[in-house]
Scaffold this active site. Structure first.
Site, PDB file in Angstrom:
ATOM      1  N   LEU A  85       3.086  49.603  37.004  1.00 32.38           N
ATOM      2  CA  LEU A  85       4.028  49.141  35.966  1.00 32.38           C
ATOM      3  C   LEU A  85       4.153  47.612  36.023  1.00 32.38           C
ATOM      4  CD1 LEU A  85       5.675  50.777  33.815  1.00 32.38           C
ATOM      5  CD2 LEU A  85       7.678  50.321  35.225  1.00 32.38           C
ATOM      6  N   GLY A  86       3.002  46.961  35.907  1.00 34.29           N
ATOM      7  CA  GLY A  86       2.991  45.495  35.811  1.00 34.29           C
ATOM      8  C   GLY A  86       3.165  45.095  34.354  1.00 34.29           C
ATOM      9  N   ARG A  87       2.609  43.926  34.017  1.00 33.29           N
ATOM     10  CA  ARG A  87       2.760  43.435  32.639  1.00 33.29           C
ATOM     11  C   ARG A  87       2.168  44.433  31.641  1.00 33.29           C
ATOM     12  NH1 ARG A  87       0.668  39.152  35.521  1.00 33.29           N
ATOM     13  NH2 ARG A  87       1.828  37.186  35.528  1.00 33.29           N
ATOM     14  N   ILE A  88       0.921  44.868  31.909  1.00 32.03           N
ATOM     15  CA  ILE A  88       0.239  45.741  30.945  1.00 32.03           C
ATOM     16  C   ILE A  88       0.857  47.140  30.960  1.00 32.03           C
ATOM     17  CG2 ILE A  88      -1.979  46.851  30.409  1.00 32.03           C
ATOM     18  CD1 ILE A  88      -3.332  44.209  31.360  1.00 32.03           C
TER      19      ILE A  88
ATOM     20  N   ARG B   7       3.534  50.802  43.922  1.00 31.59           N
ATOM     21  CA  ARG B   7       3.820  50.689  45.359  1.00 31.59           C
ATOM     22  C   ARG B   7       5.327  50.710  45.625  1.00 31.59           C
ATOM     23  NH1 ARG B   7       0.591  45.470  46.807  1.00 31.59           N
ATOM     24  NH2 ARG B   7       1.211  45.216  44.655  1.00 31.59           N
ATOM     25  N   THR B   8       6.059  49.992  44.762  1.00 31.96           N
ATOM     26  CA  THR B   8       7.511  49.951  44.952  1.00 31.96           C
ATOM     27  C   THR B   8       8.216  50.259  43.631  1.00 31.96           C
ATOM     28  OG1 THR B   8       7.422  47.596  44.483  1.00 31.96           O
ATOM     29  CG2 THR B   8       7.500  48.221  46.809  1.00 31.96           C
TER      30      THR B   8
ATOM     31  N   ILE C  14      -7.583  51.982  31.255  1.00 36.57           N
ATOM     32  CA  ILE C  14      -7.837  50.666  30.654  1.00 36.57           C
ATOM     33  C   ILE C  14      -7.855  49.595  31.750  1.00 36.57           C
ATOM     34  CG2 ILE C  14      -7.024  51.098  28.297  1.00 36.57           C
ATOM     35  CD1 ILE C  14      -4.762  49.565  30.944  1.00 36.57           C
TER      36      ILE C  14
ATOM     37  N   ARG D 275      -9.835  49.494  35.519  1.00 38.21           N
ATOM     38  CA  ARG D 275     -11.206  49.292  35.999  1.00 38.21           C
ATOM     39  C   ARG D 275     -11.801  50.657  36.315  1.00 38.21           C
ATOM     40  NH1 ARG D 275     -10.733  44.982  34.215  1.00 38.21           N
ATOM     41  NH2 ARG D 275     -10.983  42.959  35.195  1.00 38.21           N
TER      42      ARG D 275
ATOM     43  N   ASP E  45     -11.912  52.969  28.668  1.00 35.64           N
ATOM     44  CA  ASP E  45     -12.428  51.660  28.226  1.00 35.64           C
ATOM     45  C   ASP E  45     -13.261  51.014  29.323  1.00 35.64           C
ATOM     46  OD1 ASP E  45     -12.704  49.423  26.513  1.00 35.64           O
ATOM     47  OD2 ASP E  45     -11.102  48.376  27.569  1.00 35.64           O
TER      48      ASP E  45
ATOM     49  N   GLU F  61     -20.524  49.533  34.687  1.00 35.94           N
ATOM     50  CA  GLU F  61     -20.732  49.031  33.318  1.00 35.94           C
ATOM     51  C   GLU F  61     -21.981  48.158  33.254  1.00 35.94           C
ATOM     52  OE1 GLU F  61     -17.062  47.058  32.384  1.00 35.94           O
ATOM     53  OE2 GLU F  61     -15.915  48.882  32.701  1.00 35.94           O
TER      54      GLU F  61
ATOM     55  N   HIS G 210     -15.457  48.538  27.294  1.00 36.01           N
ATOM     56  CA  HIS G 210     -14.596  47.521  27.942  1.00 36.01           C
ATOM     57  C   HIS G 210     -14.201  46.430  26.937  1.00 36.01           C
ATOM     58  CE1 HIS G 210     -13.577  45.480  32.044  1.00 36.01           C
ATOM     59  NE2 HIS G 210     -12.685  45.204  31.116  1.00 36.01           N
TER      60      HIS G 210
END
Ligand SMILES: O=CC(=O)O
Length: 313
Positions: free
Chosen positions: A152-155, A175-176, A230, A232, A256, A261, A279
């Site tokens: 749950l980062g920016r993306i 992780r947290t 989306i 890696r 994606d 790749e 990608h």
């Protein structure tokens, strides 16, 4: 600024090439037959490397360039850069966060809709003339389905926000636990996969997250579950994914990114419950240029001894 010699590792953006050429002495690695051939003549002049998701700056390249001071990546992901070596050698590293968040989140939602509503298959149905012989058949609803997000980062947060607008209950694994979200936190990815209908992989590829989606996670998601990646390719055990799709142990997948790749497992081509993209999460004109501008701004700031805009190391 012209005295900064910059090495681009592979073609990534014509605009970026042109803008780099205007400001710096630009070398293009793909114009040489090998890195060794390039290095024989130029190794001692290169102070900056611009890499991307295909070719970044691995230990070999870093060791080949004794005067390297900065790696400016035309990507948010840093998995193609040997960060430990950069830290050890005092080489600065920048990436391109934020400017690409919306596009990657948009493509995640696009993949969900494409898999559940079978958009690519139904497009083929119309083009092939099959519609004249009868209706397409029913698909599966997106609105209201439970969405689990890994990372749950920016993306990941931008995907959550979009899925919320579709009335989807959101839960996540990271992780947290993140403060200030209404989303349900799972400290275990299997628990997350067990409780959601759509699992979206949106975390960075690191040693800890390498193949974080294994057979156990896929089986927890189950024959009605949809897996979206989306991030890696190496976040998923691709062999297990292909087997689960073929055996009907997973409902579908929207991908994606892939392990090797541009090579995609042949077995996926015959499955109509998967949607495969090359990608392209960040590949809109607007975002590609914004990423290029950020690379340039970081290099300009570096050459003027100003603070970097998006430093990683
Ligand atoms: O995959 C895209 C990026 O890391 O920018």
């Amino acid at each position: 600024m012209e005295n900064l010699s910059v090495l681009m590792t592979c073609p990534m953006s014509t605009y970026l090439e042109q803008e780099l050429e205007k400001r710096f002495k630009l070398f293009k690695l793909w114009h040489y037959s090998s890195t060794d051939q390039f290095a024989k003549v130029n190794a001692n002049s290169i102070r900056a490397v611009v890499g991307d998701t295909k070719i970044g700056a691995d230990a070999k390249l870093i060791d080949t360039l004794p005067k390297l001071e900065i790696v400016a990546s035309y990507s948010v992901g840093l998995d193609k850069i040997d960060l430990t070596k950069c830290e050890q050698k005092g080489i600065r590293v920048t990436n391109t966060p934020d400017v690409l968040t919306d596009d990657v989140a948009d493509i995640a939602i696009g993949l969900i809709l494409a898999v559940l509503r079978r958009l690519c298959v139904s497009d083929g149905f119309v083009r092939s003339g099959s519609w004249k012989n009868g209706d397409f058949g029913l698909t599966s609803k997106f609105s209201g389905k439970s969405v689990g997000i890994v990372g749950l980062g920016r993306i990941g947060s931008a995907i959550a926000k979009r899925a919320e607008a579709f009335g989807c209950p959101i839960s996540y694994y990271s992780r947290t636990e993140k403060p200030n979200t209404n989303y349900k936190y799972h400290s275990n990815i299997i628990d997350l996969a067990t409780t959601c209908e759509i699992l979206v992989i949106a975390c960075a590829l690191t040693v800890e997250t390498h193949r974080i989606v294994n057979g156990g996670v896929i089986d927890a998601l189950g024959p009605k579950g949809i897996l979206i990646n989306i991030g890696r390719g190496l976040l998923i055990n691709e062999t297990e994914l292909v087997a689960a799709l073929i055996e009907g142990r997973l409902g579908g997948a929207g991908l994606d990114v892939f392990e090797k790749e541009p090579v995609v497992p042949d077995e996926l081509f015959g499955l109509d419950n998967v949607v495969l993209l090359p990608h392209v999460g960040t590949d809109t004109e607007e975002t590609s240029n914004a990423m290029a501008d950020l690379v340039i701004q970081n290099l300009e700031a570096y050459s003027l001894s100003k603070p970097l805009l998006t430093p990683v190391v």
